[in-house]
Write an enzyme that holds these catalytic residues in place. Structure first.
Site, PDB file in Angstrom:
ATOM      1  N   LYS A  71       0.820  -1.214   0.000  1.00 57.46           N
ATOM      2  CA  LYS A  71       0.000   0.000   0.000  1.00 57.46           C
ATOM      3  C   LYS A  71       0.853   1.263   0.000  1.00 57.46           C
ATOM      4  O   LYS A  71       0.405   2.327  -0.421  1.00 57.46           O
ATOM      5  CB  LYS A  71      -0.961  -0.019   1.169  1.00 57.46           C
ATOM      6  CG  LYS A  71      -1.906  -1.220   1.075  1.00 57.46           C
ATOM      7  CD  LYS A  71      -3.257  -0.971   1.630  1.00 57.46           C
ATOM      8  CE  LYS A  71      -4.260  -2.031   1.214  1.00 57.46           C
ATOM      9  NZ  LYS A  71      -3.842  -3.421   1.499  1.00 57.46           N
TER      10      LYS A  71
HETATM   11  C1  PLP Z   1      -4.442  -4.553   0.859  1.00 56.42           C
HETATM   12  C2  PLP Z   1      -3.636  -5.799   0.786  1.00 56.42           C
HETATM   13  C3  PLP Z   1      -3.934  -6.831  -0.130  1.00 56.42           C
HETATM   14  C4  PLP Z   1      -5.141  -6.788  -1.054  1.00 56.42           C
HETATM   15  O1  PLP Z   1      -5.041  -5.817  -2.050  1.00 56.42           O
HETATM   16  P1  PLP Z   1      -6.356  -5.285  -2.793  1.00 56.42           P
HETATM   17  O2  PLP Z   1      -5.921  -4.163  -3.645  1.00 56.42           O
HETATM   18  O3  PLP Z   1      -7.292  -4.838  -1.686  1.00 56.42           O
HETATM   19  O4  PLP Z   1      -6.948  -6.422  -3.552  1.00 56.42           O
HETATM   20  C5  PLP Z   1      -3.092  -7.924  -0.177  1.00 56.42           C
HETATM   21  N1  PLP Z   1      -2.032  -8.034   0.659  1.00 56.42           N
HETATM   22  C6  PLP Z   1      -1.718  -7.079   1.558  1.00 56.42           C
HETATM   23  C7  PLP Z   1      -0.547  -7.273   2.445  1.00 56.42           C
HETATM   24  C8  PLP Z   1      -2.500  -5.916   1.656  1.00 56.42           C
HETATM   25  O5  PLP Z   1      -2.182  -4.976   2.558  1.00 56.42           O
END
Ligand code: PLP
Length: 465
Positions: free
Chosen positions: A110
């Site tokens: 993120k």
């Molecule tokens: C947010 C997240 C995901 C999922 O990603 P999306 O874009 O919501 O599908 C997968 N792994 C981690 C570690 C995350 O923080």
């Protein structure tokens, strides 16, 4: 490039307006009015670029109201906090390629989007001589990445609610040890749902929202998707040139559909270099049921060892729906309104075939996730986190569906963020990266509060810009 809403009732916007709007005012999600198709010549030119330069080229296609030099600066600033100059290195474990997306300050993917979004917000507010108070709820990863994205910015304060004692100790420390004065952590005595409901109620108070210039940083902002397109293209070009493969496939551990949707756009841009996209889910498998059964219907949320994928409905799903419905906003609006009224969306035979051309999917349970962490470690000595493991397990299971070329598994979090699951799998905790060491010795700043919307509002009023 203009931006339109999936529900068709927003006048076309420029990029900056789209970023400031976040959720479209007609309840839909914003998308570029067309997806640029990249020529062979351009691909050859891009092949030798580093991550930031490539990001600048790609973003330049979607942003025409910010000067190129400013975009460049934004990108430079956003990735200066990463602990490797490669930004997203690719590792070959022998069985598959791993694209490490966790080299940012909070050790999860993120950061790639939220560092960028925080910096854009900041320069746009500066231009408008304005300021913003960001309000959000988190179950762990998003909140800390959002805080790191805006910490120390003069024209932004950020208020993040988390359920007290219900996020992992590392996640809580990552948020509460940030010393910057513009960061306000609120530990709510309640669940994540309580936090989300409080945030929703506050955003629904339109007077309050306007008076305190509340902004949101959730996964529906277009700028986040845009930042995520870059690493798909980057990894593809790198592998195509180093392995001489003609096509590359990706396996994506999926929750809110943001990450894999960026992959979907990347594939359209550089067709035919990206072939299969594997959508891997944990036990919360609404999206796998969608791909395999052609039906989008709610399930309950069960807590898993990959908590960032524990979702009931996927907030970015509507963006894909827009393309599945041949860019007809009426159809999207009807389907989503029916869904939000408690119904389900059922797809035609033709649509189902299209969905299966766009994605392969599988759902991976806890035992398989742990077994995959263990096997990967035994085979190669490489330690993966439980989210990444869901994608790796998915790639192994769907091997037969891969026609040609290597599979790149997206590593969405550093294993040290989830030490308990890793210890269960391999009998020891992963090595901590530098940024995590000594966190527990740092001073923390956090306000404890009952799950009471009025009290949270009062706290915002006292501390807002
Ligand atoms: C947010 C997240 C995901 C999922 O990603 P999306 O874009 O919501 O599908 C997968 N792994 C981690 C570690 C995350 O923080």
């Amino acid at each position: 490039m203009k931006y339109i809403s999936t529900r068709g009732r927003v006048e076309p916007l420029r990029f900056k307006q789209a970023v400031m709007m976040g959720l479209a005012t007609d309840g839909g999600l914003l998308l570029p009015e067309h997806i640029p198709s990249i020529s062979q010549d351009t691909i050859i030119r891009w092949q030798d670029l580093g991550y930031q330069d490539l990001a600048c080229e790609i973003m330049g296609l979607f942003i025409d109201d910010i000067p190129r030099a400013t975009i460049k600066q934004l990108i430079k600033r956003s990735y200066a906090t990463f602990d490797t100059t490669e930004i997203t290195p690719i590792i070959n474990t022998g069985k598959e390629y791993i694209l490490e997306l966790f080299h940012g300050p909070t050790l999860a993917f993120k950061d790639i989007a939220l560092q960028f979004l925080g910096n854009i917000f900041s320069i746009l507010l500066e231009e408008q001589h304005s300021c913003m108070n960001i309000l959000g709820a988190t179950s762990g990863d998003t909140g800390s990445a959002a805080i790191y994205g805006v910490r120390g910015k003069k024209n932004i304060n950020i208020f993040i609610l988390h359920p007290k004692g219900r996020v992992s100790p590392v996640q809580a420390l990552q948020m509460t040890t940030v010393p910057d004065k513009n960061v306000f952590n609120i530990a709510v005595e309640g669940t994540f749902d309580d936090c989300q409901n409080i945030v929703k109620e506050i955003f629904n108070d339109l007077d309050f929202k306007a008076r305190y210039r509340l902004g949101s940083i959730n996964s529906i902002n277009w700028a986040r998707i845009l930042a995520q397109i870059v690493y798909y293209v980057y990894a593809t070009l790198k592998l195509v040139s180093t392995t001489r493969a003609e096509r590359v496939n990706f396996s994506v551990p999926t929750g809110n559909f943001g990450d894999i949707f960026a992959g979907f756009l990347a594939r359209r841009m550089i067709t035919p270099l990206i072939d299969r996209l594997i959508l891997a889910t944990n036990e919360n498998n609404i999206l796998t049921r969608f791909v395999l059964e052609g039906k989008y219907s709610r399930g309950g949320v069960v807590p898993t060892i990959s908590p960032s994928m524990d979702i009931q409905v996927a907030s970015n799903f509507e963006r894909y729906l827009y393309y599945l419905y041949d860019q007809q906003p009426e159809k999207v609006r009807n389907a989503m309104e029916g869904f939000h009224a408690g119904g389900e969306i059922v797809f035609s035979q033709e649509e189902r075939s299209q969905i299966r051309r766009d994605f392969a999917s599988t759902s991976v349970n806890q035992e398989e996730t742990l077994a995959t962490i263990r096997e990967t470690y035994q085979d190669s000595g490489y330690v993966i986190d439980p989210h990444t493991a869901v994608g790796v397990a998915g790639a192994r299971r769907l091997k037969a569906r891969i026609l040609e070329g290597p599979v790149v598994c997206l590593a969405t979090a550093h294993p040290a963020k989830f030490p308990d699951a890793v210890r269960r799998a391999i009998g020891r905790e992963p090595k901590q990266p530098k940024s995590m060491r000594g966190l527990e010795k740092k001073a923390t700043r956090c306000k404890d509060m009952p799950a009471d919307t009025a009290l949270v509002k009062k706290y915002i009023m006292e501390n807002a810009l």
